[in-house]
Design a protein around this motif. Structure first.
Motif: not given
Length: 228
Positions: A98-110
């Motif tokens: 559903a969302r690309p990129g890392p599953r880790d919320a912190d990694m997605r944010e910055a």
């Protein structure tokens, strides 16, 4: 035979799973020993040494010696940008989520992308700069806008001095998690240095994730993001 850039050679270097894991472990701009990279790759030291030799010969890594220790790091920001782009392609053509990129919320944010900021915050920052003429788009390139030099001088960043270096001042880097660009180049690196110097954020131990403190997040949003 096609006479041109040897894309296949670079692709083969990155395409091996063990070498890919080694390169990914160096995406934060740091340096690791052969033993540490062997652990990251899940291979024995002799096999790791063979992989590292190939990466060195291919120009993707550089080696520095300090006392008895030898440290490997990415050869430069272009290698990191290439890996970030490959991650974006791999995410888009692999199993759909559903969302690309890392599953880790912190990694997605910055997170760190070699020596500059990546993730949702970094993409929003670049878009804010463009909306306020701090930076401008010139074709596919990003350049300083009319308001840029004075704005960055307020952070102690001398854009004229950055322009005197061999590295581009501004360069777009396709963000793996957001699928839009964030800011790389010497200016992107200088901004990240300022963020850390002001203690707005710190690197999360054992990860490329960058965590903003509550006051740091407020300062970042006030000064670097567009007004709401």
């Amino acid at each position: 035979m096609h006479d041109g850039l040897d894309i296949a050679r670079v692709g083969s270097l990155v395409g091996d799973p063990a070498r890919a894991n080694m390169l990914m472990a160096l995406m934060d701009g740091g340096a690791l020993t052969a033993s540490e990279l062997a652990l990251e790759a899940g291979v024995g030291l002799p096999t790791a040494s063979s992989h590292l030799s190939r990466l060195m010969d291919g120009g993707l890594l550089r080696l520095a010696s300090q006392g008895r220790h030898r440290y490997y790091s990415l050869s430069g920001p272009r290698v990191a940008a290439m890996l970030e782009s490959i991650m974006g392609v791999a995410s888009s053509v692999g199993p759909q989520r559903a969302r690309p990129g890392p599953r880790d919320a912190d990694m997605r944010e910055a997170r760190l992308c070699y020596d500059h900021l990546a993730g949702e915050h970094a993409v929003a920052m670049l878009e804010g700069f463009l909306s306020r003429d701090i930076l401008s788009e010139s074709g596919e390139a990003i350049v300083l806008g009319p308001a840029g030099p004075a704005f960055f001088a307020g952070f102690g960043i001398d854009t004229a001095a950055l322009a005197g270096r061999r590295r581009p001042v501004c360069r777009s880097c396709l963000d793996w998690s957001v699928r839009r660009s964030h800011l790389a180049g010497s200016l992107g690196a200088a901004i990240l240095d300022h963020i850390f110097a002001e203690k707005w954020a710190r690197r999360q131990a054992g990860s490329r994730a960058v965590r903003f403190t509550p006051p740091g997040r407020q300062a970042f949003e006030k000064l670097l993001l567009p007004p709401r």
